[in-house]
Design an enzyme around this catalytic site. Structure first.
Site, mmCIF file in Angstrom:
data_model
loop_
_atom_site.group_PDB
_atom_site.id
_atom_site.type_symbol
_atom_site.label_atom_id
_atom_site.label_comp_id
_atom_site.label_asym_id
_atom_site.label_seq_id
_atom_site.Cartn_x
_atom_site.Cartn_y
_atom_site.Cartn_z
ATOM 1 N N GLU A 133 -2.514 1.191 -17.901
ATOM 2 C CA GLU A 133 -3.891 1.385 -18.351
ATOM 3 C C GLU A 133 -4.631 2.315 -17.380
ATOM 4 O OE1 GLU A 133 -5.804 -2.399 -19.288
ATOM 5 O OE2 GLU A 133 -7.688 -1.420 -18.705
ATOM 6 N N ASP B 74 6.215 -6.839 -2.414
ATOM 7 C CA ASP B 74 6.975 -7.688 -1.498
ATOM 8 C C ASP B 74 7.562 -8.906 -2.228
ATOM 9 O OD1 ASP B 74 7.533 -8.141 1.377
ATOM 10 O OD2 ASP B 74 6.387 -9.981 1.063
HETATM 11 C C1 GLC Z 1 9.675 -9.001 2.861
HETATM 12 C C2 GLC Z 1 9.210 -8.080 3.966
HETATM 13 C C3 GLC Z 1 9.420 -8.773 5.255
HETATM 14 C C4 GLC Z 1 8.570 -10.026 5.283
HETATM 15 C C5 GLC Z 1 8.870 -10.916 4.081
HETATM 16 C C6 GLC Z 1 7.814 -11.942 3.873
HETATM 17 O O1 GLC Z 1 11.023 -9.259 2.904
HETATM 18 O O2 GLC Z 1 9.872 -6.855 3.872
HETATM 19 O O3 GLC Z 1 9.109 -7.965 6.361
HETATM 20 O O4 GLC Z 1 8.813 -10.746 6.448
HETATM 21 O O5 GLC Z 1 8.922 -10.176 2.891
HETATM 22 O O6 GLC Z 1 6.638 -11.355 3.425
#
Ligand code: GLC
Length: 548
Positions: free
Chosen positions: A260, A210
């Site tokens: 790893e 993310d």
């Molecule tokens: C990313 C995710 C989204 C979330 C954001 C904060 O963009 O896909 O859904 O709100 O990150 O974590």
């Protein structure tokens, strides 16, 4: 544009995978509490196997106050009781593997939840303490520190800083409940290497990372000129918190952990970046010692426009090959308006504005779906992997009329109810034609479903010739036998309104024009508009043709 595009060699599974994105809250509810769960996902493994996917990516399922749909993680090594247990997760992974489906878990390294034990400790600790140094705490500006340390905005609206009782401010690029971690702190770095190992040991095959472009902040904390906005591709250079050079060091550290483990376990692992960066920056994330893949948001952002789409495809293929990676194709996910809806709206529509003010009829739903199928077929024939978002195989549209009182996205809260946000693409999946939640579970779902979901349910489409579901099943089956190992791509010049290419004797032709189009001679394998008339490709349609 060069005529032939080379596809990097390599037969790792992720290079050509069809990955199905599962949003656990909204996929299938086994225990009838209105929210999807791990057992629900597990019960649908046969469905996913029949669809023909190679892997599933599961959005965050960790303990969380769910103030941002689970992207506010309180414990990275557990499952929220609402979704199930770690044992359930193990069983799910085992069942998926037994069905030949790999599992990608979602890691959220930019921020934790404010309920994470580290942040609870940080808040209670003194300024300058080691507990605070795991996050980004700063004194404010102004005579009494009453102004935020910088002018940075939260992606969800409002300032990116919030003030604690003792007067210090903490950074949150997203919701107030999502404090940003301090990636200059070795303890933070070590913790995440360990979290990778934890999930690999539990059976995970890959990771979706993310906000991978946001981890590192300019240590001098300058102001920005531009308000940061979610889902904006093409950030300015030397931005104080997006796409900074130092993130690549972190990418390398993680890749070393995966390499790893891969050597230890003898199984291929992968990580895919969620990096909303300008297209030119993407290959940097894909160098051989960094990510295996990165989502292609440039193509996702293209309107239904032949030249923009052609250029975007070409660029993605050339970029991926330049670093020996493979391209990715994605049209929808849990953050964007569903593509059947986007392609049915007049080009240039501001989607968030349309969601607020309508009118609903502005979207030509039939046209949008027809185009969605055409583009899907084009992407499935291209080299690389395709990410499918749950429900697109049913032809679902954005639910644009959710009542205001059910909206749950922090975008809705933080924009002071001026932007609805992303709930419309997160409405629970309809599995059957009737029932309190169209088969999603035994009770009312956490977000209400529109009446048309009955006719769009899996039950209504299963085995029905010409249904969107059967179209996806046929396309995925043909893809695996005909396109996956077809190697390099040669562009075919069939006119301005057409995107056409050939791979290993098969042609994929998409008609963006307003007139029907005569395809190259050969045997029709599949068409996105059915029934396909002999010898023509309808406007807004794709055909696969065996030229041999
Ligand atoms: C990313 C995710 C989204 C979330 C954001 C904060 O963009 O896909 O859904 O709100 O990150 O974590």
């Amino acid at each position: 544009m060069s005529q032939t595009i080379h596809v990097a060699a390599g037969n790792e599974w992720w290079r050509n995978a069809v990955v199905y994105q599962v949003y656990p809250r909204s996929f299938a509810d086994a225990n009838g509490d209105g929210t999807g769960d791990v057992e629900g996902i597990r019960s649908k493994i046969p469905y996913l196997a029949q669809l023909g996917v190679d892997a599933i990516w599961i959005n965050p399922w960790y303990p969380s106050p769910l103030l941002d749909g689970g992207y506010d993680v309180a414990d990275y090594r557990s499952i929220d009781p609402m979704f199930g247990t770690l044992d359930d997760a193990k069983h799910l992974i085992a069942d998926a593997h037994a069905a030949g489906i790999r599992v990608i878990v979602d890691l959220v390294p930019n921020h934790t939840s404010w309920d994470h034990k580290w942040f609870v400790a940080a808040r209670a600790a003194d300024p300058g303490s080691p507990e605070r140094n795991r996050y980004i705490f700063r004194d404010g500006k102004g005579d009494h520190g009453e102004l935020p340390p910088t002018n940075w905005s939260s992606v969800f609206g409002g300032p990116a800083w919030s003030r604690c009782d003792d007067g210090q401010w903490y950074l949150h690029l997203f919701d107030i409940s999502q404090p940003d971690l301090n990636w200059d702190n070795p303890e933070v770095r070590e913790e995440f290497c360990d979290i990778f190992r934890f999930w690999i040991d539990l059976g995970a095959d890959g990771f979706r990372i993310d906000v991978s472009h946001g981890l590192v902040k300019d240590p001098s904390f300058p102001d920005v000129d531009l308000a940061s906005e979610i889902l904006t591709v093409g950030h300015i250079d030397n931005h104080p918190h997006w796409d900074r050079d130092e993130v690549h060091e972190i990418n390398r550290e993680w890749r070393a952990v995966l390499d790893e483990k891969q050597a230890d376990l003898g199984k291929e692992l992968m990580m895919v970046a969620e990096a909303w960066v300008k297209p030119g920056s993407v290959p940097l994330y894909l160098r051989p010692d960094e990510y295996h893949q990165s989502f292609n948001f440039d193509f996702l952002g293209c309107p239904w426009d032949v030249s923009q789409m052609r250029a975007s495809v070409n660029r993605a293929l050339v970029d991926a090959a330049s670093v020996n990676s493979s391209a990715t194709w994605v049209l929808s996910n849990h953050d964007v308006v569903r593509h059947a809806t986007r392609y049915g709206l007049p080009s240039g529509t501001d989607y968030q504005e349309w969601l607020m003010t309508g009118p609903a009829e502005l979207c030509d739903r039939a046209l949008g779906l027809q185009r969605a199928k055409a583009v899907t077929m084009m992407l499935l024939a291209l080299p690389g992997s395709t990410y499918i978002y749950q429900g697109e195989e049913l032809g679902l549209h954005e639910v644009n009329d959710l009542p205001h009182d059910v909206l749950d996205d922090p975008v809705w809260r933080r924009s002071e109810n001026t932007r609805k946000g992303r709930d419309g693409c997160r409405v629970p999946i309809p599995w059957s034609q009737t029932g309190p939640s169209f088969g999603f579970g035994d009770n009312a779902p956490w977000l209400p479903q529109p009446p048309e979901f009955g006719a769009q349910s899996v039950q209504a489409q299963d085995g029905v010739d010409g249904s969107v579901l059967e179209f996806y099943r046929s396309a995925l089956a043909l893809r695996s036998t005909h396109w996956v190992n077809s190697g390099d791509l040669t562009w075919l010049d069939l006119g301005e309104d057409v995107i056409a290419f050939e791979r290993n004797g098969f042609a994929c032709v998409t008609n963006f024009g307003v007139n029907e189009f005569a395809p190259p001679h050969g045997e029709l394998m599949l068409a996105s508009t059915q029934p396909q008339r002999e010898g023509v490709i309808d406007p807004n349609s794709t055909a696969w043709i065996d030229l041999r």
